[in-house]
Write an enzyme that holds these catalytic residues in place. Structure first.
Site, PDB file in Angstrom:
ATOM      1  CG  HIS A  58      -6.326   5.957  -3.482  1.00  0.00           C
ATOM      2  ND1 HIS A  58      -7.399   6.614  -2.933  1.00  0.00           N
ATOM      3  CD2 HIS A  58      -6.109   4.893  -2.700  1.00  0.00           C
ATOM      4  CE1 HIS A  58      -7.799   5.976  -1.849  1.00  0.00           C
ATOM      5  NE2 HIS A  58      -7.026   4.928  -1.683  1.00  0.00           N
ATOM      6  CG  HIS A  80      -5.218   8.606   2.422  1.00  0.00           C
ATOM      7  ND1 HIS A  80      -4.986   8.281   1.100  1.00  0.00           N
ATOM      8  CD2 HIS A  80      -6.341   7.946   2.787  1.00  0.00           C
ATOM      9  CE1 HIS A  80      -5.937   7.457   0.694  1.00  0.00           C
ATOM     10  NE2 HIS A  80      -6.774   7.238   1.684  1.00  0.00           N
ATOM     11  CD  GLU A  83      -1.396   9.891  -0.077  1.00  0.00           C
ATOM     12  OE1 GLU A  83      -0.817   9.929  -1.159  1.00  0.00           O
ATOM     13  OE2 GLU A  83      -2.636   9.971   0.047  1.00  0.00           O
ATOM     14  CB  ALA A 110     -11.296   0.072   2.016  1.00  0.00           C
ATOM     15  CG  ASN A 232      -9.269  -5.034   7.007  1.00  0.00           C
ATOM     16  OD1 ASN A 232      -9.405  -4.099   6.222  1.00  0.00           O
ATOM     17  ND2 ASN A 232      -8.919  -4.865   8.266  1.00  0.00           N
ATOM     18  CG  HIS A 244      -2.705  -1.445   0.445  1.00  0.00           C
ATOM     19  ND1 HIS A 244      -3.786  -0.669   0.829  1.00  0.00           N
ATOM     20  CD2 HIS A 244      -2.419  -1.074  -0.829  1.00  0.00           C
ATOM     21  CE1 HIS A 244      -4.128   0.133  -0.174  1.00  0.00           C
ATOM     22  NE2 HIS A 244      -3.315  -0.096  -1.187  1.00  0.00           N
TER      23      HIS A 244
HETATM   24  N1  HPA Z   1      -7.528  -0.133   9.712  1.00  0.00           N
HETATM   25  C1  HPA Z   1      -7.375   1.120   9.226  1.00  0.00           C
HETATM   26  N2  HPA Z   1      -7.680   1.463   7.994  1.00  0.00           N
HETATM   27  C2  HPA Z   1      -8.177   0.521   7.184  1.00  0.00           C
HETATM   28  C3  HPA Z   1      -8.365  -0.806   7.608  1.00  0.00           C
HETATM   29  C4  HPA Z   1      -8.016  -1.148   8.947  1.00  0.00           C
HETATM   30  O1  HPA Z   1      -8.158  -2.299   9.401  1.00  0.00           O
HETATM   31  N3  HPA Z   1      -8.875  -1.494   6.556  1.00  0.00           N
HETATM   32  C5  HPA Z   1      -9.006  -0.605   5.537  1.00  0.00           C
HETATM   33  N4  HPA Z   1      -8.572   0.617   5.904  1.00  0.00           N
END
Ligand code: HPA
Length: 275
Positions: A58, A80, A83, A110, A232, A244
């Site tokens: 970021h 976020h 944080e 994401a 993911n 991450h």
């Molecule tokens: N969970 C929560 N936040 C996320 C995830 C996840 O699997 N992947 C990317 N951000």
């Protein structure tokens, strides 16, 4: 409110650009900014009392500029709740972009895929959200000049803007999922049991941002849309532990598709605003 006005003042000394559309670029998606004809760069840490992102991936700055002559403001990186900032601080940038003129908020992130039909690398148009597991960003004194005390949340993600994203995906032959995003506080990923609960509640993807920003934007009278990069499969759906790095790597891999989708969506959204 005082902080907001001071931030507007600092930015207005650097650019007179009035953004039509504001974009928040999530993990790994910041590269979209390469397509922009940039007229001003404003690092978050140059603004008074502004929250600064501490997360890898970021960047932490506003970019002002145009894409096909459409005036935009981009957030390269967001802050976020996990944080340690308050929800009011987390959504300060959204209010700021609104005060600078943005009518539309285009959110990206994401997210972990909960829907069993999703694969890592999929893009998902956000059709709704569940934010009940994090505090509302509107708790505290209401600023009537921004919006009403009890704003309606029946239509957070604007159907006409979602249609723009879907149309853009179709024209680019990019498969696009639709789904409900659930915001958790993070920073830990979820347990498989929590993911099963979220699935039962109707969530398709899970992440640690976005819904609070959408709420603040609707409160302030913006039209909202969003795209998740399914970086993911969520805990328990994926056989392997989450990291991450995996999230960032998938987001990086998906970035070229995302760039084209965002560009074509913005052209269409701009047309909707003109009508
Ligand atoms: N969970 C929560 N936040 C996320 C995830 C996840 O699997 N992947 C990317 N951000």
């Amino acid at each position: 409110m005082k902080t907001l006005l001071r931030c507007v003042d600092v930015i207005r000394r650097q650019t007179a650009l009035e953004p039509q559309i504001a974009l928040v670029l999530g993990s790994g998606l910041g590269g979209f900014a390469d397509q922009i004809n940039v007229s001003a760069v404003v690092p978050y840490d140059s603004l008074p009392d502004f929250p600064v992102s501490t997360v890898a991936g970021h960047a932490g700055r506003f970019l002002f500029g145009t894409l096909h002559d459409i005036p935009l403001v981009l957030m390269q990186g967001r802050v976020h709740y996990y944080e340690g900032y308050s929800m009011q601080q987390v959504i300060l940038p959204i209010r700021l972009m609104r005060m600078l003129g943005a009518k539309v908020l285009f959110l990206t992130n994401a997210a972990g895929g909960i829907n069993p039909a999703f694969h890592a690398g999929d893009l998902m148009c956000i059709t709704g959200h569940i934010s009940s597991f994090v505090p509302s960003p509107l708790i505290g004194k209401n600023h009537d000049s921004l919006g009403v005390r009890f704003p309606d949340m029946s239509h957070v993600y604007d159907p006409a803007l979602c249609a723009c994203i879907r149309d853009a995906a179709e024209s680019l032959h990019i498969p696009l999922q639709n789904g409900v995003y659930i915001q958790t506080s993070g920073p830990n990923y979820e347990t498989p049991e929590e993911i099963r609960m979220y699935s039962i509640l109707g969530a398709d993807a899970v992440g640690m941002s976005t819904a609070c920003e959408a709420i603040a934007a609707v409160h302030a009278g913006m039209r909202v849309c969003g795209v998740s990069c399914i970086s993911n499969l969520a805990a328990g759906i994926s056989p392997s532990p989450l990291t991450h790095e995996e999230v960032q790597q998938t987001a990086d891999r998906t970035a070229p598709l995302f760039r084209s989708l965002a560009e074509q969506s913005i052209i269409r959204i701009h047309k909707v605003l003109e009508n």
